[in-house]
Design a protein around this motif. Structure first.
Motif, PDB file in Angstrom:
ATOM      1  N   LEU A 255     -11.805 -12.553   2.368  1.00  0.00           N
ATOM      2  CA  LEU A 255     -12.080 -12.603   1.282  1.00  0.00           C
ATOM      3  C   LEU A 255     -12.684 -10.888   0.803  1.00  0.00           C
ATOM      4  O   LEU A 255     -12.298 -10.508  -0.414  1.00  0.00           O
ATOM      5  N   TYR A 256     -13.443 -10.713   1.933  1.00  0.00           N
ATOM      6  CA  TYR A 256     -14.346  -9.374   1.530  1.00  0.00           C
ATOM      7  C   TYR A 256     -12.874  -8.293   1.653  1.00  0.00           C
ATOM      8  O   TYR A 256     -13.150  -7.145   0.751  1.00  0.00           O
ATOM      9  N   PHE A 257     -11.813  -8.047   3.044  1.00  0.00           N
ATOM     10  CA  PHE A 257     -10.800  -7.061   2.604  1.00  0.00           C
ATOM     11  C   PHE A 257      -9.763  -6.778   1.419  1.00  0.00           C
ATOM     12  O   PHE A 257      -9.754  -6.038   0.772  1.00  0.00           O
ATOM     13  N   ALA A 258      -9.505  -8.569   1.079  1.00  0.00           N
ATOM     14  CA  ALA A 258      -9.285  -9.074  -0.180  1.00  0.00           C
ATOM     15  C   ALA A 258     -10.169  -7.810  -1.345  1.00  0.00           C
ATOM     16  O   ALA A 258      -9.349  -7.500  -2.334  1.00  0.00           O
ATOM     17  N   LEU A 259     -11.440  -8.258  -1.337  1.00  0.00           N
ATOM     18  CA  LEU A 259     -12.058  -6.834  -2.277  1.00  0.00           C
ATOM     19  C   LEU A 259     -12.038  -5.421  -2.172  1.00  0.00           C
ATOM     20  O   LEU A 259     -11.953  -4.868  -3.258  1.00  0.00           O
ATOM     21  N   VAL A 260     -12.323  -5.208  -1.034  1.00  0.00           N
ATOM     22  CA  VAL A 260     -11.983  -3.437  -0.523  1.00  0.00           C
ATOM     23  C   VAL A 260     -10.299  -3.296  -1.354  1.00  0.00           C
ATOM     24  O   VAL A 260     -10.555  -2.059  -2.157  1.00  0.00           O
ATOM     25  N   TYR A 261      -9.366  -4.129  -1.441  1.00  0.00           N
ATOM     26  CA  TYR A 261      -8.848  -3.481  -1.854  1.00  0.00           C
ATOM     27  C   TYR A 261      -8.079  -3.970  -2.707  1.00  0.00           C
ATOM     28  O   TYR A 261      -6.876  -4.340  -3.632  1.00  0.00           O
ATOM     29  N   ILE A 262      -9.120  -4.488  -3.695  1.00  0.00           N
ATOM     30  CA  ILE A 262      -8.448  -5.375  -5.286  1.00  0.00           C
ATOM     31  C   ILE A 262      -7.859  -4.669  -5.466  1.00  0.00           C
ATOM     32  O   ILE A 262      -6.799  -5.185  -6.563  1.00  0.00           O
ATOM     33  N   GLN A 263      -7.548  -3.581  -6.208  1.00  0.00           N
ATOM     34  CA  GLN A 263      -6.476  -2.125  -7.243  1.00  0.00           C
ATOM     35  C   GLN A 263      -5.413  -2.650  -5.639  1.00  0.00           C
ATOM     36  O   GLN A 263      -4.462  -2.657  -7.120  1.00  0.00           O
ATOM     37  N   ALA A 264      -5.083  -3.079  -5.281  1.00  0.00           N
ATOM     38  CA  ALA A 264      -3.575  -3.494  -4.317  1.00  0.00           C
ATOM     39  C   ALA A 264      -3.029  -4.966  -5.014  1.00  0.00           C
ATOM     40  O   ALA A 264      -1.771  -4.971  -4.577  1.00  0.00           O
ATOM     41  N   ARG A 265      -3.995  -6.034  -5.607  1.00  0.00           N
ATOM     42  CA  ARG A 265      -3.308  -6.933  -6.773  1.00  0.00           C
ATOM     43  C   ARG A 265      -2.339  -6.583  -7.304  1.00  0.00           C
ATOM     44  O   ARG A 265      -1.599  -7.670  -7.187  1.00  0.00           O
ATOM     45  N   GLU A 266      -2.547  -5.169  -7.723  1.00  0.00           N
ATOM     46  CA  GLU A 266      -1.044  -4.911  -8.386  1.00  0.00           C
ATOM     47  C   GLU A 266       0.015  -4.477  -7.964  1.00  0.00           C
ATOM     48  O   GLU A 266      -0.103  -3.654  -7.454  1.00  0.00           O
ATOM     49  N   ARG A 267       1.341  -4.860  -8.051  1.00  0.00           N
ATOM     50  CA  ARG A 267       2.246  -4.288  -7.478  1.00  0.00           C
ATOM     51  C   ARG A 267       2.390  -2.804  -8.361  1.00  0.00           C
ATOM     52  O   ARG A 267       3.998  -3.054  -8.991  1.00  0.00           O
ATOM     53  N   ALA A 268       1.590  -1.745  -8.023  1.00  0.00           N
ATOM     54  CA  ALA A 268       1.905  -1.114  -8.968  1.00  0.00           C
ATOM     55  C   ALA A 268       2.066   0.390  -7.819  1.00  0.00           C
ATOM     56  O   ALA A 268       1.806  -0.064  -6.692  1.00  0.00           O
ATOM     57  N   GLN A 269       2.803   1.246  -8.270  1.00  0.00           N
ATOM     58  CA  GLN A 269       3.672   1.780  -7.044  1.00  0.00           C
ATOM     59  C   GLN A 269       2.751   2.981  -5.593  1.00  0.00           C
ATOM     60  O   GLN A 269       3.069   2.672  -4.955  1.00  0.00           O
ATOM     61  N   ASP A 270       1.865   3.275  -6.335  1.00  0.00           N
ATOM     62  CA  ASP A 270       0.847   3.931  -5.428  1.00  0.00           C
ATOM     63  C   ASP A 270       0.224   2.949  -4.669  1.00  0.00           C
ATOM     64  O   ASP A 270      -1.053   3.558  -3.574  1.00  0.00           O
ATOM     65  N   GLN A 271       0.130   1.447  -4.728  1.00  0.00           N
ATOM     66  CA  GLN A 271      -0.728   0.763  -4.108  1.00  0.00           C
ATOM     67  C   GLN A 271       0.456  -0.242  -2.822  1.00  0.00           C
ATOM     68  O   GLN A 271      -0.307  -1.035  -2.858  1.00  0.00           O
ATOM     69  N   ALA A 272       1.923   0.656  -3.321  1.00  0.00           N
ATOM     70  CA  ALA A 272       2.514  -0.412  -1.989  1.00  0.00           C
ATOM     71  C   ALA A 272       2.564  -0.274  -0.634  1.00  0.00           C
ATOM     72  O   ALA A 272       2.140  -1.169   0.255  1.00  0.00           O
ATOM     73  N   THR A 273       1.210   1.006  -0.210  1.00  0.00           N
ATOM     74  CA  THR A 273       0.749   1.107   1.077  1.00  0.00           C
ATOM     75  C   THR A 273      -0.192  -0.051   1.313  1.00  0.00           C
ATOM     76  O   THR A 273      -0.439  -0.347   2.392  1.00  0.00           O
ATOM     77  N   ASN A 274      -1.275   0.702   0.550  1.00  0.00           N
ATOM     78  CA  ASN A 274      -2.688  -0.367   0.105  1.00  0.00           C
ATOM     79  C   ASN A 274      -2.360  -1.855   0.501  1.00  0.00           C
ATOM     80  O   ASN A 274      -3.199  -2.735   1.561  1.00  0.00           O
ATOM     81  N   ARG A 275      -1.429  -2.434  -0.254  1.00  0.00           N
ATOM     82  CA  ARG A 275      -0.973  -3.786  -0.072  1.00  0.00           C
ATOM     83  C   ARG A 275      -0.387  -4.230   1.186  1.00  0.00           C
ATOM     84  O   ARG A 275      -1.071  -5.138   2.383  1.00  0.00           O
ATOM     85  N   MET A 276       0.336  -3.234   1.785  1.00  0.00           N
ATOM     86  CA  MET A 276       0.949  -3.553   3.251  1.00  0.00           C
ATOM     87  C   MET A 276      -0.487  -3.124   4.622  1.00  0.00           C
ATOM     88  O   MET A 276      -0.609  -4.037   5.221  1.00  0.00           O
ATOM     89  N   TRP A 277      -1.275  -2.574   3.934  1.00  0.00           N
ATOM     90  CA  TRP A 277      -2.930  -2.792   5.688  1.00  0.00           C
ATOM     91  C   TRP A 277      -3.133  -4.123   4.711  1.00  0.00           C
ATOM     92  O   TRP A 277      -3.968  -3.990   6.442  1.00  0.00           O
ATOM     93  N   LEU A 278      -3.245  -4.421   3.435  1.00  0.00           N
ATOM     94  CA  LEU A 278      -4.141  -5.734   3.780  1.00  0.00           C
ATOM     95  C   LEU A 278      -3.559  -6.705   4.172  1.00  0.00           C
ATOM     96  O   LEU A 278      -4.459  -7.503   4.567  1.00  0.00           O
ATOM     97  N   ILE A 279      -2.791  -7.038   4.309  1.00  0.00           N
ATOM     98  CA  ILE A 279      -1.944  -7.837   5.306  1.00  0.00           C
ATOM     99  C   ILE A 279      -1.743  -7.895   6.861  1.00  0.00           C
ATOM    100  O   ILE A 279      -2.499  -8.345   7.404  1.00  0.00           O
ATOM    101  N   ILE A 280      -2.307  -6.461   6.883  1.00  0.00           N
ATOM    102  CA  ILE A 280      -2.792  -6.261   8.706  1.00  0.00           C
ATOM    103  C   ILE A 280      -3.949  -6.582   9.085  1.00  0.00           C
ATOM    104  O   ILE A 280      -4.210  -6.570   9.763  1.00  0.00           O
ATOM    105  N   TRP A 281      -4.919  -6.754   7.734  1.00  0.00           N
ATOM    106  CA  TRP A 281      -6.400  -6.803   7.809  1.00  0.00           C
ATOM    107  C   TRP A 281      -6.033  -8.682   8.028  1.00  0.00           C
ATOM    108  O   TRP A 281      -6.750  -8.937   8.944  1.00  0.00           O
ATOM    109  N   PHE A 282      -5.490  -8.710   7.556  1.00  0.00           N
ATOM    110  CA  PHE A 282      -5.531 -10.586   7.151  1.00  0.00           C
ATOM    111  C   PHE A 282      -5.146 -10.849   8.162  1.00  0.00           C
ATOM    112  O   PHE A 282      -5.620 -12.069   9.193  1.00  0.00           O
ATOM    113  N   MET A 283      -4.494  -9.702   9.361  1.00  0.00           N
ATOM    114  CA  MET A 283      -3.796 -11.093  10.514  1.00  0.00           C
ATOM    115  C   MET A 283      -4.829 -10.389  11.902  1.00  0.00           C
ATOM    116  O   MET A 283      -5.195 -11.024  12.337  1.00  0.00           O
TER     117      MET A 283
END
Length: 355
Positions: free
Chosen positions: A77-105
């Motif tokens: 939940l903490y990492f999802a909050l840190v990467y809160i902008q990545a919840r929107e599938r905007a072009q500038d968030q593609a890599t941030n969403r990838m890093w969020l997945i890495i932290w989730f694991m």
């Protein structure tokens, strides 16, 4: 007591005191029948008792399972909050969403260091029971394995449910597949923690070794350094540790059916937009292919089956090693030799003469 009600303990103690006052030597009835010599408790009964006890320990000892489940929930939940902008599938968030997945694991996998300490303490207790003939290694291992797998799925729900599919707005179409990938990976990390717990008498050494494995998995995961740029023999970690396989399939599962915001000026995937930012594409597979040009680990190819099987194979190999270690160490004992030497785990040690 952890396994019986306090009233039962009090009843036994009161009976002992009453018999002591009466001068009686035993509270056991003289008519009680002793089991025949050499007769052991059936395996099914041993497994039943061990499962009952371990099920109670899940709730009464929060460190090993419930405590970690809460940590998984809160940390993700903490990492999802840190990467809160990545919840929107905007072009500038593609890599941030990838890093969020890495932290989730990556972060929950790192919590296996706690399991090393807990499993070491558990083994020291179980070893005494095995040596005293109270249970067999097989009964303990079977009971533990039966309870362990459902708990790994419980871990996945705690780690991914609120954080990934709540706060981070992940694509729910592949929820079951996502949970399966994460569970297979965390089970591999759990098996490694079990082996390291038994590999050293002092659990701190096992914990340090686990941290070394986790760091190696992160460094050689393919998302920091491309696999082609790694050198042998260090490259072996790229193939034998589960983090690479899990994050590759998790990124694919999240991206491949998703739809992203359009690029400015209708820029094509892999080209730059008018604002100077890279266009990853509108379709999830296009986004994966653009990511591949930066992070070769990820692509639009479906490698989930192979990745999950690799994680399961890693878990099975370490489970076999764990079983062998447990059986061997639970039967190891010191043997006093008549000439005054002592053999401890097969190594003779001379004892100083008292004279």
């Amino acid at each position: 007591n952890d396994f019986v009600a306090q009233e039962e303990v009090d009843t036994i103690l009161d009976a002992w005191e009453n018999n002591k006052e009466k001068g009686e030597k035993s509270i056991v009835s003289s008519e009680s029948k002793m089991p025949p010599a050499g007769q052991s408790v059936p395996m099914t009964k041993q497994i039943e008792v061990m499962m009952h006890r371990h099920a109670k320990l899940v709730g009464r000892d929060p460190v090993l399972y419930l405590g970690r489940a809460i940590i998984f929930l809160m940390s993700n939940l903490y990492f999802a909050l840190v990467y809160i902008q990545a919840r929107e599938r905007a072009q500038d968030q593609a890599t941030n969403r990838m890093w969020l997945i890495i932290w989730f694991m990556g972060v929950p996998a790192n919590m296996g260091v706690v399991a090393v300490y807990a499993y070491n303490a558990e083994f020291n207790s179980v070893r005494k029971e095995i040596k005293n003939g109270m249970c067999s290694p097989g009964a303990y291992l079977l009971a533990k394995s039966v309870l362990e797998i459902p708990l790994m799925f419980f871990f996945a729900l705690c780690a991914l449910g609120p954080a990934a599919y709540g706060l981070a707005n992940f694509n729910g179409d592949d929820f079951i597949l996502y949970v399966l990938i994460w569970t297979a990976a965390i089970y591999a990390w759990e098996a490694m923690a079990e082996v390291l717990a038994l590999s050293f008498q002092n659990p701190l050494f096992g914990m340090m070794q686990f941290m070394g494995l986790w760091f190696s998995a992160f460094l050689y995961g393919g998302f920091l350094i491309p696999g082609d740029d790694m050198v042998w023999p260090l490259k072996v970690f790229y193939y034998i540790l589960p983090l690479k396989y899990s994050v590759r399939s998790m990124v694919w599962a999240e991206y491949h059916q998703s739809e992203w915001q359009k690029c400015k000026d209708d820029a094509s995937p892999g080209t730059y937009q008018s604002n100077g930012e890279l266009c990853y594409g509108r379709d999830g597979k296009d986004v994966l292919e653009t990511l591949n040009s930066i992070f070769p680990l990820f692509s639009s190819d479906n490698q989930v089956t192979g990745d999950v099987m690799f994680c399961i194979c890693i878990a099975v190999v370490f489970k076999i090693i764990y079983c062998v270690l447990l059986v061997h160490k639970s039967k190891a004992s010191s043997k006093v030799i008549t000439d005054g030497a002592v053999t401890v785990k097969g190594k003779p040690t001379e004892i100083a003469n008292s004279a």
